[in-house]
Design a protein around this motif. Structure first.
Motif, PDB file in Angstrom:
ATOM      1  N   PRO A  57      49.254 -50.111   6.994  1.00 61.39           N
ATOM      2  CA  PRO A  57      48.899 -48.831   6.380  1.00 61.39           C
ATOM      3  C   PRO A  57      47.726 -48.977   5.412  1.00 61.39           C
ATOM      4  O   PRO A  57      47.349 -50.083   5.013  1.00 61.39           O
ATOM      5  CB  PRO A  57      50.184 -48.436   5.639  1.00 61.39           C
ATOM      6  N   THR A  58      47.186 -47.836   5.028  1.00 59.68           N
ATOM      7  CA  THR A  58      46.182 -47.768   3.966  1.00 59.68           C
ATOM      8  C   THR A  58      46.900 -47.562   2.636  1.00 59.68           C
ATOM      9  O   THR A  58      47.893 -46.823   2.570  1.00 59.68           O
ATOM     10  CB  THR A  58      45.219 -46.603   4.223  1.00 59.68           C
ATOM     11  N   LEU A  59      46.433 -48.216   1.598  1.00 59.82           N
ATOM     12  CA  LEU A  59      47.050 -48.043   0.286  1.00 59.82           C
ATOM     13  C   LEU A  59      46.935 -46.581  -0.145  1.00 59.82           C
ATOM     14  O   LEU A  59      45.839 -46.015  -0.163  1.00 59.82           O
ATOM     15  CB  LEU A  59      46.361 -48.949  -0.742  1.00 59.82           C
ATOM     16  N   ALA A  60      48.064 -45.978  -0.509  1.00 62.07           N
ATOM     17  CA  ALA A  60      48.080 -44.545  -0.822  1.00 62.07           C
ATOM     18  C   ALA A  60      48.615 -44.251  -2.215  1.00 62.07           C
ATOM     19  O   ALA A  60      48.925 -43.095  -2.528  1.00 62.07           O
ATOM     20  CB  ALA A  60      48.925 -43.811   0.223  1.00 62.07           C
ATOM     21  N   GLU A  61      48.711 -45.282  -3.075  1.00 66.22           N
ATOM     22  CA  GLU A  61      49.221 -45.065  -4.426  1.00 66.22           C
ATOM     23  C   GLU A  61      48.763 -46.212  -5.318  1.00 66.22           C
ATOM     24  O   GLU A  61      48.319 -47.257  -4.838  1.00 66.22           O
ATOM     25  CB  GLU A  61      50.748 -45.009  -4.410  1.00 66.22           C
ATOM     26  N   ASP A  62      48.860 -46.020  -6.614  1.00 64.69           N
ATOM     27  CA  ASP A  62      48.623 -47.108  -7.554  1.00 64.69           C
ATOM     28  C   ASP A  62      49.765 -48.113  -7.431  1.00 64.69           C
ATOM     29  O   ASP A  62      50.903 -47.742  -7.119  1.00 64.69           O
ATOM     30  CB  ASP A  62      48.551 -46.590  -8.987  1.00 64.69           C
ATOM     31  N   ILE A  63      49.436 -49.395  -7.670  1.00 64.93           N
ATOM     32  CA  ILE A  63      50.444 -50.423  -7.424  1.00 64.93           C
ATOM     33  C   ILE A  63      50.210 -51.613  -8.356  1.00 64.93           C
ATOM     34  O   ILE A  63      49.086 -51.863  -8.804  1.00 64.93           O
ATOM     35  CB  ILE A  63      50.402 -50.852  -5.932  1.00 64.93           C
ATOM     36  N   ASN A  64      51.280 -52.342  -8.649  1.00 65.85           N
ATOM     37  CA  ASN A  64      51.213 -53.555  -9.462  1.00 65.85           C
ATOM     38  C   ASN A  64      51.585 -54.763  -8.604  1.00 65.85           C
ATOM     39  O   ASN A  64      52.390 -54.651  -7.671  1.00 65.85           O
ATOM     40  CB  ASN A  64      52.181 -53.478 -10.638  1.00 65.85           C
TER      41      ASN A  64
END
Length: 409
Positions: A21-28
């Motif tokens: 998938p394509t990154l769709a949110e902020d992430i840590n």
């Protein structure tokens, strides 16, 4: 960077390759790996079982950058002879580098036993022949050095070569225990191993900026999302130099032909990897489905349009070079490409740690042994990030001193 053009064989060997998938949110995360080509996959592989939150991002799709043109000759010897590296760095330094090359090849072989997908790793021996009379003595010195460091090889005379191959050369080193693999399947297999251990992979997720803090890096993506990472590994292949210029790197243009399947390899002793001492040189290998890969004839141009304008001529010349060696083996070009090829001025790969990029490691596994070099560097970086031994990291530091500099200090 305009990396390559032409048609590519490796992706056709895995038409059902996994997509991500394509990154769709902020992430840590604990570790962000930028780039999902071969070197990025190697980093993910070594980090997979370290109890870390690892994310891999790729601006395109997995394995469709330089991985698609990687000819994947798995050797411990490289374009620059070890006798020349000894003159530059000293024998103890180069001896350790040799050991790491051998270990990396063994670790690639081990990976095939635990990863979910075979990547067609096969042990092959290597013939490195003297292109000119003046190269014979240098090949002999190289053989003596490698034998001193417990590497199995034979120094063959002209007679011994012609007894095994349909061509005659003045001399050659015949090395045992090298290999070949499918770099596209290798990349996907390592990433599948990593994802099975909890790593997240995102395709079509391009990084377009980084902000640095004392204990983390904020990485912005082109889609506007933010990745907060404690550590970042930039393993974007040659495009890593778009993010950080490294003065020890150099780029040329190289060319590759993959033939249609061959019915009979008679006369090709053990289907050995073949390369020569000439510069620019030609190298040859076979594939699991009985094709021949012929590469080389590097050109110094760094302009994509000039590189690409020579593709057809280089394709035909590579076929001609093969025919000189194996006139009885009929080959026809099926895929052919032109690509930028990155190396280093001093002949060793680089782990870049720079003051203006805190909490970052740049993996520059450049050179004609790129897959082996990247395996070495990925493990060193992974070990450092997990507080294991990092004693080999100075070997590949950008500021590594040459022998003369060390003698003066």
């Amino acid at each position: 960077m305009n990396l390559q053009s032409g048609t590519y064989y490796w992706p056709t060997t895995m038409p059902d390759a996994p997509s991500y998938p394509t990154l769709a949110e902020d992430i840590n995360c604990d570790v962000l790996v930028i780039g999902a080509g071969t070197s990025g996959a190697q980093c993910a592989y070594y980090l997979a079982d370290k109890n870390l939150d690892v994310i891999v991002v790729e601006k395109g799709t997995v394995g469709h950058g330089s991985t698609a043109t990687n000819t994947a000759l798995i050797q411990y010897s490289g374009e620059k002879m070890f006798i020349d590296l000894v003159n530059a760095f000293g024998e103890e330094y180069v001896g350790r580098h040799l050991q790491l090359c051998r270990q990396a090849i063994d670790q690639i072989e081990d990976a095939q036993t635990i990863c979910p997908l075979s990547f067609e790793f096969t042990r092959r021996n290597s013939l490195n022949f003297a292109s000119y009379a003046e190269d014979v003595e240098r090949l002999k010195q190289e053989a003596e050095l490698l034998k001193k460091h417990q590497f199995p090889l034979d120094f063959w005379s002209e007679k011994e070569i012609s007894q095994r191959f349909p061509f005659s050369k003045r001399a050659a080193n015949y090395s045992y225990g090298d290999g070949e693999l499918n770099p596209f399947k290798f990349t996907h297999s390592l990433l599948q191993y990593a994802t099975h251990h909890g790593t997240d992979v995102f395709e079509n997720t391009e990084v377009n900026g980084m902000d640095f803090h004392h204990d983390h890096v904020e990485v912005r993506t082109k889609t506007g999302h933010m990745i907060h990472a404690k550590q970042v590994i930039v393993s974007a292949g040659y495009e890593g130099t778009d993010m950080k210029k490294e003065k020890n790197t150099v780029f040329v243009s190289t060319y590759t032909v993959t033939t249609k399947p061959v019915q009979d390899f008679s006369g090709w002793h053990e289907r050995a990897l073949i390369w020569e001492t000439a510069r620019p040189y030609v190298f040859i290998r076979t594939t699991a489905d009985n094709r021949v890969i012929i590469g080389g004839l590097d050109d110094t141009t760094s302009y994509p349009e000039v590189r690409d304008s020579m593709l057809i001529n280089k394709r035909d010349r590579l076929i001609e070079e093969f025919n000189k060696l194996f006139p009885a083996i009929h080959v026809e070009p099926d895929y052919y490409s032109a690509a930028f090829y990155g190396g280093t001025h001093d002949g060793l790969p680089i782990i870049g740690q720079y003051p203006d990029y805190p909490n970052c490691h740049f993996l520059f596994g450049f050179g004609d042994n790129g897959t082996v070099y990247s395996m070495i560097l990925a493990k060193i970086i992974a070990d450092k990030l997990t507080s294991q031994s990092q004693s080999d990291m100075p070997l590949y530091d950008p500021s590594r001193p040459l022998k003369k500099q060390m003698e003066l200090s």
